[in-house]
Design a protein around this motif. Structure first.
Motif, PDB file in Angstrom:
ATOM      1  N   VAL A   1      26.739  -2.979  74.772  1.00  6.05           N
ATOM      2  CA  VAL A   1      27.900  -3.689  74.458  1.00  6.05           C
ATOM      3  C   VAL A   1      29.244  -2.638  74.952  1.00  6.05           C
ATOM      4  CG1 VAL A   1      27.187  -4.736  72.449  1.00  6.05           C
ATOM      5  CG2 VAL A   1      28.240  -2.510  72.083  1.00  6.05           C
ATOM      6  N   ASP A   2      30.354  -3.598  75.207  1.00 11.91           N
ATOM      7  CA  ASP A   2      31.562  -2.992  75.487  1.00 11.91           C
ATOM      8  C   ASP A   2      32.462  -2.876  74.172  1.00 11.91           C
ATOM      9  OD1 ASP A   2      34.100  -2.353  76.507  1.00 11.91           O
ATOM     10  OD2 ASP A   2      33.789  -3.468  78.478  1.00 11.91           O
TER      11      ASP A   2
ATOM     12  N   GLN B   1      25.292 -11.954  70.572  1.00 13.68           N
ATOM     13  CA  GLN B   1      24.206 -11.162  71.118  1.00 13.68           C
ATOM     14  C   GLN B   1      23.245 -11.110  70.162  1.00 13.68           C
ATOM     15  OE1 GLN B   1      26.908  -7.899  72.981  1.00 13.68           O
ATOM     16  NE2 GLN B   1      25.040  -7.810  74.035  1.00 13.68           N
TER      17      GLN B   1
ATOM     18  N   SER C   1      31.412 -11.680  69.341  1.00 10.02           N
ATOM     19  CA  SER C   1      30.406 -11.656  70.558  1.00 10.02           C
ATOM     20  C   SER C   1      29.192 -10.811  70.364  1.00 10.02           C
ATOM     21  CB  SER C   1      31.382 -11.031  71.787  1.00 10.02           C
ATOM     22  OG  SER C   1      31.718  -9.682  71.712  1.00 10.02           O
TER      23      SER C   1
ATOM     24  N   ASP D   1      37.220 -11.352  64.983  1.00 13.51           N
ATOM     25  CA  ASP D   1      38.135 -11.167  66.342  1.00 13.51           C
ATOM     26  C   ASP D   1      38.534  -9.662  66.745  1.00 13.51           C
ATOM     27  OD1 ASP D   1      39.824 -11.120  64.390  1.00 13.51           O
ATOM     28  OD2 ASP D   1      41.278 -12.496  65.083  1.00 13.51           O
TER      29      ASP D   1
ATOM     30  N   THR E   1      31.256   0.854  77.925  1.00 10.51           N
ATOM     31  CA  THR E   1      29.884   0.571  77.544  1.00 10.51           C
ATOM     32  C   THR E   1      29.089   1.340  76.762  1.00 10.51           C
ATOM     33  OG1 THR E   1      30.088  -1.170  79.234  1.00 10.51           O
ATOM     34  CG2 THR E   1      27.892  -0.772  78.329  1.00 10.51           C
TER      35      THR E   1
ATOM     36  N   THR F   1      38.071  -5.820  67.856  1.00 10.00           N
ATOM     37  CA  THR F   1      37.165  -5.095  68.737  1.00 10.00           C
ATOM     38  C   THR F   1      36.068  -4.282  68.057  1.00 10.00           C
ATOM     39  OG1 THR F   1      38.181  -2.928  69.011  1.00 10.00           O
ATOM     40  CG2 THR F   1      39.094  -4.844  70.481  1.00 10.00           C
TER      41      THR F   1
ATOM     42  N   THR G   1      35.239  -2.892  73.930  1.00  8.79           N
ATOM     43  CA  THR G   1      36.525  -3.712  74.017  1.00  8.79           C
ATOM     44  C   THR G   1      36.222  -5.065  73.813  1.00  8.79           C
ATOM     45  OG1 THR G   1      36.292  -4.132  76.144  1.00  8.79           O
ATOM     46  CG2 THR G   1      37.567  -2.085  75.579  1.00  8.79           C
ATOM     47  N   SER G   2      35.049  -5.284  73.589  1.00  3.78           N
ATOM     48  CA  SER G   2      34.570  -6.949  73.124  1.00  3.78           C
ATOM     49  C   SER G   2      34.937  -6.775  71.687  1.00  3.78           C
ATOM     50  CB  SER G   2      33.253  -7.232  73.612  1.00  3.78           C
ATOM     51  OG  SER G   2      32.248  -6.227  73.047  1.00  3.78           O
ATOM     52  N   THR G   3      34.606  -8.272  71.254  1.00  6.27           N
ATOM     53  CA  THR G   3      34.795  -8.421  69.713  1.00  6.27           C
ATOM     54  C   THR G   3      33.688  -8.387  68.923  1.00  6.27           C
ATOM     55  OG1 THR G   3      34.397 -10.970  70.033  1.00  6.27           O
ATOM     56  CG2 THR G   3      36.704 -10.118  70.349  1.00  6.27           C
TER      57      THR G   3
END
Length: 325
Positions: free
Chosen positions: A18-19, A30, A26, A56, A2, A58, A21-23
């Motif tokens: 944000v992480d 936010q 996403s 899509d 994060t 990361t 590893t998220s896309t």
């Protein structure tokens, strides 16, 4: 992992957790919640961005890292609708002005002869807007208007100025610069957009910066030689426009009114200047021109105070830029 990402949008900074590893999509979702800007309207600018990344992928692949500053461009759906209405009105106004100027030139043989005798070597040989910025087409149209401005082409022809490329500066990439001349006219870059990317700066203000950069085709330092040439270019632009006045802003034969250059008031329903003899009308025109030139001198001094140019342009080595802050 994060990370914390500060995102700037229209003068306000949002701190987003944000992480990596998220896309990307996403992350944009936010930002939509924070700013109400739809994902399809969002454009993210930051150093290290992977231009080939997909929604899509990361955030790590996208290029985000901890504390990296992100500039987000984009408008809400309501703002886009308003901007379109303003743009349509602007286009209609510009078309009306073009029609009036074309009609005026029909009755001005001297103006037509000036246009046809201009040396096509002394011009901007290429025009480019920045494709990665929003409304690139509108930016190119703005630059084209500058490049085809009759007064600018007039001084370029007089002084035999040739410029390879006319393009723009991105405010977020060059926050301190208004203009940049590289290699004595190989390219001239101008800051034409507002800081928030929601429109364009005043045309005549940018044209004065352009005159400043054209003077750097000859002189690098802001010494007396540069100041004399810069003042001369601005004076020639003003005088040339005064020479075109009589077909564009006619009130009565032999008289004209330019709302930008005159502080005089006019009563509706009257015929201002109609009873004045020709020498009095000419004297008034000269006073208006002198007032405009005095304002130009003051603006030139202010522009020079924020310009970081060093070294004479005539002796500048290849690759040395000439810039105006």
């Amino acid at each position: 992992m994060t990370v914390t990402v500060p995102v700037s949008h229209k003068g306000k900074t949002h701190t987003v957790q944000v992480d990596l590893t998220s896309t990307v999509s996403s992350f944009q979702a936010q930002l939509k919640e924070l700013t109400s800007v739809p994902i399809e309207n969002q454009k993210l600018l930051f150093k290290g961005k992977n231009a080939s990344a997909k929604s899509d992928d990361t955030l790590e692949i996208f290029g985000l890292t901890d504390r990296i500053k992100v500039q987000m461009l984009g408008s809400t759906a309501e703002e886009v609708g308003g901007l379109r209405a303003v743009e349509d009105e602007r286009k209609q106004t510009e078309q009306t002005l073009r029609n009036r100027e074309a009609q005026a030139r029909t009755y001005s043989p001297s103006t037509r002869s000036r246009a046809t005798t201009s040396n096509l070597s002394y011009r901007f040989h290429d025009i480019q807007s920045l494709a990665h910025l929003p409304n690139s087409g509108s930016a190119r149209s703005f630059l084209t208007r500058l490049a085809n401005d009759e007064a600018i082409l007039h001084v370029m022809n007089l002084h035999k100025f040739s410029v390879g490329l006319l393009t723009e500066l991105a405010p977020h990439e060059h926050p301190g610069l208004l203009g940049l001349n590289t290699n004595q006219g190989q390219s001239i870059k101008l800051r034409i957009r507002t800081d928030q990317y929601d429109g364009f700066r005043n045309f005549k203000d940018i044209r004065r910066v352009l005159c400043h950069e054209l003077a750097h085709n000859v002189w690098g330092d802001h010494d007396n030689d540069f100041k004399e040439l810069n003042s001369l270019l601005n004076r020639e632009v003003a005088e040339y426009e005064f020479s075109l006045d009589r077909g564009t802003h006619k009130l009565v034969e032999g008289d004209f009114y330019d709302p930008e250059l005159s502080g005089a008031g006019y009563a509706l329903g009257g015929s201002p200047g109609a009873s004045l003899p020709e020498f009095a009308r000419e004297e008034r025109r000269q006073r208006m021109l002198a007032a405009a030139l005095n304002r130009l001198r003051t603006e030139e001094e202010e522009m020079e105070q924020s310009c970081g140019t060093t070294g004479p342009a005539k002796a500048a080595p290849v690759g040395t830029p000439t810039d105006t802050q």
